[in-house]
Structure formats: structure tokens, C-alpha cells
Design a protein around this motif. Structure first.
Motif, PDB file in Angstrom:
ATOM      1  N   LEU A 169      24.396  40.299 -19.996  1.00  0.00           N
ATOM      2  CA  LEU A 169      23.071  40.425 -19.382  1.00  0.00           C
ATOM      3  C   LEU A 169      22.882  41.806 -18.760  1.00  0.00           C
ATOM      4  N   ALA A 170      23.919  42.333 -18.133  1.00  0.00           N
ATOM      5  CA  ALA A 170      23.827  43.667 -17.532  1.00  0.00           C
ATOM      6  C   ALA A 170      23.599  44.727 -18.599  1.00  0.00           C
ATOM      7  N   GLY A 175      19.848  48.537 -21.068  1.00  0.00           N
ATOM      8  CA  GLY A 175      19.338  49.145 -22.287  1.00  0.00           C
ATOM      9  C   GLY A 175      17.881  48.880 -22.570  1.00  0.00           C
ATOM     10  N   ASP A 176      17.242  48.018 -21.794  1.00  0.00           N
ATOM     11  CA  ASP A 176      15.818  47.708 -22.003  1.00  0.00           C
ATOM     12  C   ASP A 176      14.960  48.928 -21.691  1.00  0.00           C
ATOM     13  N   HIS A 177      13.760  48.916 -22.230  1.00  0.00           N
ATOM     14  CA  HIS A 177      12.785  49.980 -21.984  1.00  0.00           C
ATOM     15  C   HIS A 177      11.412  49.338 -21.949  1.00  0.00           C
ATOM     16  N   PRO A 178      10.540  49.746 -21.028  1.00  0.00           N
ATOM     17  CA  PRO A 178       9.229  49.091 -20.920  1.00  0.00           C
ATOM     18  C   PRO A 178       8.380  49.184 -22.183  1.00  0.00           C
ATOM     19  N   ASP A 179       8.622  50.189 -23.022  1.00  0.00           N
ATOM     20  CA  ASP A 179       7.834  50.331 -24.248  1.00  0.00           C
ATOM     21  C   ASP A 179       8.415  49.581 -25.433  1.00  0.00           C
ATOM     22  N   ALA A 180       9.579  48.975 -25.257  1.00  0.00           N
ATOM     23  CA  ALA A 180      10.240  48.289 -26.370  1.00  0.00           C
ATOM     24  C   ALA A 180       9.681  46.888 -26.564  1.00  0.00           C
ATOM     25  N   ASP A 181       9.374  46.542 -27.815  1.00  0.00           N
ATOM     26  CA  ASP A 181       8.963  45.177 -28.145  1.00  0.00           C
ATOM     27  C   ASP A 181      10.167  44.245 -28.215  1.00  0.00           C
ATOM     28  N   HIS A 195      24.343  33.009 -25.081  1.00  0.00           N
ATOM     29  CA  HIS A 195      23.529  33.641 -24.046  1.00  0.00           C
ATOM     30  C   HIS A 195      22.118  34.001 -24.498  1.00  0.00           C
ATOM     31  N   LEU A 196      21.727  33.632 -25.708  1.00  0.00           N
ATOM     32  CA  LEU A 196      20.428  34.076 -26.228  1.00  0.00           C
ATOM     33  C   LEU A 196      19.244  33.605 -25.381  1.00  0.00           C
ATOM     34  N   PRO A 197      19.176  32.325 -24.972  1.00  0.00           N
ATOM     35  CA  PRO A 197      18.050  31.934 -24.114  1.00  0.00           C
ATOM     36  C   PRO A 197      18.027  32.706 -22.792  1.00  0.00           C
ATOM     37  N   ALA A 201      15.013  35.144 -21.495  1.00  0.00           N
ATOM     38  CA  ALA A 201      14.384  34.798 -20.218  1.00  0.00           C
ATOM     39  C   ALA A 201      14.490  35.968 -19.238  1.00  0.00           C
ATOM     40  N   GLU A 202      15.636  36.629 -19.244  1.00  0.00           N
ATOM     41  CA  GLU A 202      15.862  37.751 -18.334  1.00  0.00           C
ATOM     42  C   GLU A 202      14.947  38.928 -18.648  1.00  0.00           C
ATOM     43  N   LEU A 203      14.797  39.267 -19.939  1.00  0.00           N
ATOM     44  CA  LEU A 203      14.030  40.452 -20.324  1.00  0.00           C
ATOM     45  C   LEU A 203      12.567  40.145 -20.639  1.00  0.00           C
ATOM     46  N   ARG A 204      12.263  38.877 -20.827  1.00  0.00           N
ATOM     47  CA  ARG A 204      10.899  38.436 -21.139  1.00  0.00           C
ATOM     48  C   ARG A 204      10.380  39.090 -22.415  1.00  0.00           C
TER      49      ARG A 204
END
Length: 243
Positions: A169-170, A175-181, A195-197, A201-204
Motif C-alpha cells: 500500500l505504501a 507512486g500515485d499521481h493526481p493526473d493518473a487514471d 490486496h487488490l480491493p 479503495a486506498e487510491l480511489r
């Protein structure tokens, strides 16, 4: 019964595959054969050797004996390091050796991104940054816009295989980015099937992980992808089934 065979390098997160098979239900078989990993190193020269045609071909006969109808090279880094054309040649050679439809985890990501209709992605990789950059380049060749690429500097698959839910999860959050789909976790040595759900849920947003897309790709080759919400947005809808 759909049967997809996997060539998996070494021993790290291979137990994701029986977990994925269990979640998909009784209509799917996912036999797996371990390939000779050579040197366990997320380093370009070692990865090119790991993905050599001879190493992959050595496991084909056993998978066919176990009823595989399609074969997937269950490794991302030792496919994308060959580049777009080289990775295609790797898969062509595997298909010829097996006389079956074949693919690899790198192409699984490219096809899954397309199936989700995503335009922009973020890469959250366990690899060193230079190896992660090769994945960025591969996806760019596939026509995908990569808005961010984060490497974690982990050299060995063995170390990645020890990571649990909190580390996964960390990694995804970092690695997330606000512009990433969509966010991509590209290492098949990483345990993610459980851990997929939580990841989505964490990244929405949809999250694609290596072992998840590898299984999806094999079933896609057979046009037999069942709906399975426990495996994330990618498995939300089933492919047409043969009568």
C-alpha cells in the motif's frame, strides 16, 4: 475449464497464482513452472539473461503436459528490458516453442490499460529507477502516457517477495499521481493478489498489479476472462464465454 500456464522466474510471489485461481473459481486452472532465474538482480544485463529464449523454452513441455492452452511469461522486467520489438520477438519465440498462444506480463499491462480505457498511468515500481525507466519507455511505445515513474531501488526479487500489505500500500501511495487514471505495480515478485480491493479503495482508482494482469492476459488469450470483483476493476466484467 480454461487452463493457462505460467513460466515464473525463481521463487518470490508464486503463491499469488493459486490464490488467484481460488478467487476465480473452479472453471480456471493456472499451472505454473519455475524458470531458471540465473542471477537475482534487477539489473539490465541480468534481466536480459533471465528472459533468454532457452530459459523460457525449458519449461514449455511441462506446462503442455499439465494441460496449458496458452502460456504467459510471468515476468515484467525480463520482458520490457528487451524493448518493444524485442519483447514481441520473445513472445513469438515462446509461442513457436509451445505451439500455443503466448504473451508476457509487459504486454499484459499494455492490453489491460487499453481494456480499462485509461489514457494516463503512474508507475509505482520496486525496481531501481533505471530499470523502471525501461518500463516507462515500453509503455510509451504502446501509446500510453506515463505521467510519473517511481522506482524503489530494490535489487532482488527475493527482497520484494518479503513485502506485505503495508509495504504494498505504501508503494502504491508513493507512486500515485493526481493526473493518473490508473496506477501500475509492475513486479511479479510482489505479493498483491490479496490486496487488490484495499489498493483500489486506498487510491480511489483502478490499480493494475503484475500477477493480476498476467492471469488476466492468459485468460484473455483464450477469451475466457470471468468477472471477479475481488480482483479489482480489471476483472469487473467477463469476456464472452464459448457455448
Amino acid at each position: 475449464m480454461a487452463s493457462v500456464g505460467f513460466l515464473y522466474p525463481g521463487h518470490s510471489a508464486e503463491d499469488d497464482y493459486p490464490r488467484l485461481a481460488s478467487l476465480l473459481g473452479g472453471g480456471v486452472r493456472l499451472p505454473l513452472v519455475h524458470t531458471d532465474i540465473g542471477e537475482d538482480a534487477h539489473r539490465v544485463d541480468a534481466l536480459l539473461e533471465m528472459g533468454a529464449a532457452g530459459r523460457l523454452a525449458a519449461g514449455v513441455a511441462e506446462l503442455k503436459e499439465r494441460g496449458a492452452e496458452a502460456i504467459v511469461w510471468a515476468c515484467t522486467s525480463a520482458s520490457f528490458v528487451f524493448g518493444w520489438e524485442g519483447a514481441h520477438e520473445q513472445v513469438r519465440e515462446l509461442s513457436v516453442a509451445a505451439q500455443l498462444p503466448a504473451s508476457s506480463t509487459s504486454f499484459a499491462f499494455a492490453h489491460a490499460i487499453g481494456a480499462l480505457g485509461a489514457r494516463r498511468v503512474a508507475i509505482a515500481a520496486t525496481y531501481p529507477s533505471d530499470v523502471a525507466d525501461h518500463f516507462h519507455a515500453f509503455l510509451k511505445s504502446a501509446g500510453t502516457e506515463v505521467v510519473s515513474t517511481r522506482g524503489s531501488g530494490i535489487i532482488t526479487a527475493a527482497e520484494v517477495g518479503t513485502w506485505g500489505r503495508d509495504e504494498v500500500l505504501a508503494l502504491a501511495r508513493a507512486g500515485d499521481h493526481p493526473d493518473a487514471d490508473v496506477v501500475l505495480l509492475p513486479d511479479t515478485a510482489l505479493h498483491t493478489a490479496a490486496h487488490l480491493p484495499d489498493l483500489e479503495a486506498e487510491l480511489r482508482k483502478p490499480v493494475l498489479t503484475a500477477n493480476q494482469v498476467t492471469v488476466w492476459e492468459g485468460l484473455r488469450l483464450l477469451d475466457r476472462t470471468p468477472a471477479c470483483p475481488a480482483l479489482g476493476t480489471l476483472f469487473a466484467r467477463s469476456a464472452p464465454q464459448e457455448p
